[in-house]
Design a protein around this motif. Structure first.
Motif, short mmCIF file in Angstrom:
data_model
loop_
_atom_site.label_atom_id
_atom_site.label_comp_id
_atom_site.label_asym_id
_atom_site.label_seq_id
_atom_site.Cartn_x
_atom_site.Cartn_y
_atom_site.Cartn_z
N UNK A 44 0.82 -1.22 0.00
CA UNK A 44 0.00 0.00 0.00
C UNK A 44 0.86 1.27 0.00
N UNK A 45 1.62 1.48 1.06
CA UNK A 45 2.29 2.77 1.22
C UNK A 45 3.36 3.04 0.16
N UNK A 46 4.30 2.12 -0.04
CA UNK A 46 5.38 2.36 -1.01
C UNK A 46 4.83 2.59 -2.42
N UNK A 47 3.92 1.73 -2.92
CA UNK A 47 3.43 1.97 -4.28
C UNK A 47 2.53 3.20 -4.41
N UNK A 48 1.89 3.62 -3.31
CA UNK A 48 0.95 4.74 -3.37
C UNK A 48 1.62 6.10 -3.22
N UNK A 49 2.71 6.18 -2.49
CA UNK A 49 3.34 7.47 -2.19
C UNK A 49 3.68 8.30 -3.43
N UNK A 50 4.14 7.72 -4.54
CA UNK A 50 4.43 8.57 -5.70
C UNK A 50 3.20 9.31 -6.24
N UNK A 51 2.01 8.78 -6.02
CA UNK A 51 0.80 9.43 -6.54
C UNK A 51 0.14 10.37 -5.53
N UNK A 52 0.68 10.44 -4.31
CA UNK A 52 0.13 11.34 -3.30
C UNK A 52 0.61 12.76 -3.61
N UNK A 53 -0.30 13.73 -3.66
CA UNK A 53 0.12 15.11 -3.92
C UNK A 53 1.15 15.59 -2.89
N UNK A 54 2.10 16.39 -3.34
CA UNK A 54 3.22 16.84 -2.49
C UNK A 54 2.75 17.46 -1.17
N UNK A 55 1.67 18.22 -1.23
CA UNK A 55 1.21 18.89 0.00
C UNK A 55 0.61 17.91 1.01
N UNK A 56 0.27 16.69 0.58
CA UNK A 56 -0.30 15.69 1.50
C UNK A 56 0.75 14.72 2.04
N UNK A 57 1.90 14.62 1.38
CA UNK A 57 2.94 13.66 1.80
C UNK A 57 3.39 13.84 3.24
N UNK A 58 3.50 15.07 3.76
CA UNK A 58 3.90 15.19 5.17
C UNK A 58 2.92 14.51 6.13
N UNK A 59 1.67 14.38 5.76
CA UNK A 59 0.71 13.66 6.60
C UNK A 59 1.13 12.21 6.81
N UNK A 60 1.69 11.63 5.76
CA UNK A 60 2.18 10.25 5.87
C UNK A 60 3.55 10.23 6.54
N UNK A 61 4.47 11.03 6.03
CA UNK A 61 5.86 10.94 6.50
C UNK A 61 6.06 11.47 7.92
N UNK A 62 5.23 12.39 8.35
CA UNK A 62 5.38 12.96 9.70
C UNK A 62 4.50 12.29 10.75
N UNK A 63 3.39 11.69 10.34
CA UNK A 63 2.44 11.16 11.31
C UNK A 63 2.19 9.66 11.19
N UNK A 64 1.84 9.20 10.01
CA UNK A 64 1.47 7.79 9.84
C UNK A 64 2.68 6.88 9.84
N UNK A 65 3.67 7.16 9.01
CA UNK A 65 4.83 6.27 8.88
C UNK A 65 5.59 6.10 10.19
N UNK A 66 5.90 7.18 10.94
CA UNK A 66 6.64 6.96 12.19
C UNK A 66 5.89 6.07 13.19
N UNK A 67 4.58 6.27 13.28
CA UNK A 67 3.78 5.45 14.21
C UNK A 67 3.74 4.00 13.72
N UNK A 68 3.52 3.81 12.42
CA UNK A 68 3.50 2.46 11.86
C UNK A 68 4.86 1.78 12.03
N UNK A 69 5.93 2.53 11.85
CA UNK A 69 7.28 1.96 12.02
C UNK A 69 7.57 1.59 13.47
N UNK A 70 6.98 2.32 14.42
CA UNK A 70 7.12 1.94 15.84
C UNK A 70 6.53 0.55 16.06
#
Length: 188
Positions: A59-85
């Protein structure tokens, strides 16, 4: 009821208590309780770990290229760090509980040394150990750079993202034979 379900930790605690009560009810022999609880925890943490591995890769790796630039921080700053924990600690606790099950039931050394009757479970255990090593010592350090959790320049972030992706895909590849070995080992 809304308050209860809004509290993830409380839901998990009640779920854990319910599972242990069920295990104790179905298997009342106290000498086997630790084995059954450890096996259940091993499966629980394994689902958490591999489920997140598949989330990242399917889901995340294949979808990130199509996420608009202004929305990417929502994933990289909030979702990914929590999921990686949860990903990291799911890996750690899967390995700890799996090794504990093997120790409690007396086949730890036989499996890790590929004794004839324990070869398949041993292969699964070694694959899981390699995967956990990848999580803690290759994927997580790279993700910290790629996500900006630690300082890194743009080139370093890009290289780190590639490293994290390669080892995440390596773990996806290894998870397939590992799951076969773990679910089909016939020992004892």
């Amino acid at each position: 009821m809304d308050k209860f379900f809004a509290n993830l930790h409380l839901v998990l605690a009640v779920g854990l208590a319910a599972a242990i009560a069920l295990i104790a009810y179905v298997h009342p022999d106290p000498s086997l309780l630790a084995n059954y609880v450890l096996r259940w925890l091993h499966v629980f943490f394994g689902i958490l770990w591999i489920g997140l591995l598949y989330y990242f890769n399917f889901v995340q790796i294949p979808t990130m290229p199509s996420v608009p630039a202004e929305l990417k921080p929502g994933v990289s700053k909030y979702i990914a760090p929590k999921a990686l924990f949860f990903f990291r600690y799911g890996a750690l606790l899967t390995v700890v509980t799996g090794l504990s099950v093997a120790h409690v039931t007396g086949y730890l050394v036989a499996a890790l040394t590929f004794a004839p009757d324990y070869r398949l479970i041993g292969i699964g255990m070694w694959l899981a150990l390699i995967m956990a090593f990848n999580v803690w010592f290759l994927i997580w350090p790279a993700q910290k750079k790629a996500l900006g959790i630690v300082e890194a320049d743009a080139d370093t972030k890009a290289a780190a993202a590639k490293t994290a992706m390669i080892f995440s895909r390596t773990n996806t590849l290894l998870s397939i034979p590992m799951l076969y070995a773990m679910t089909n080992a016939n020992f004892g």
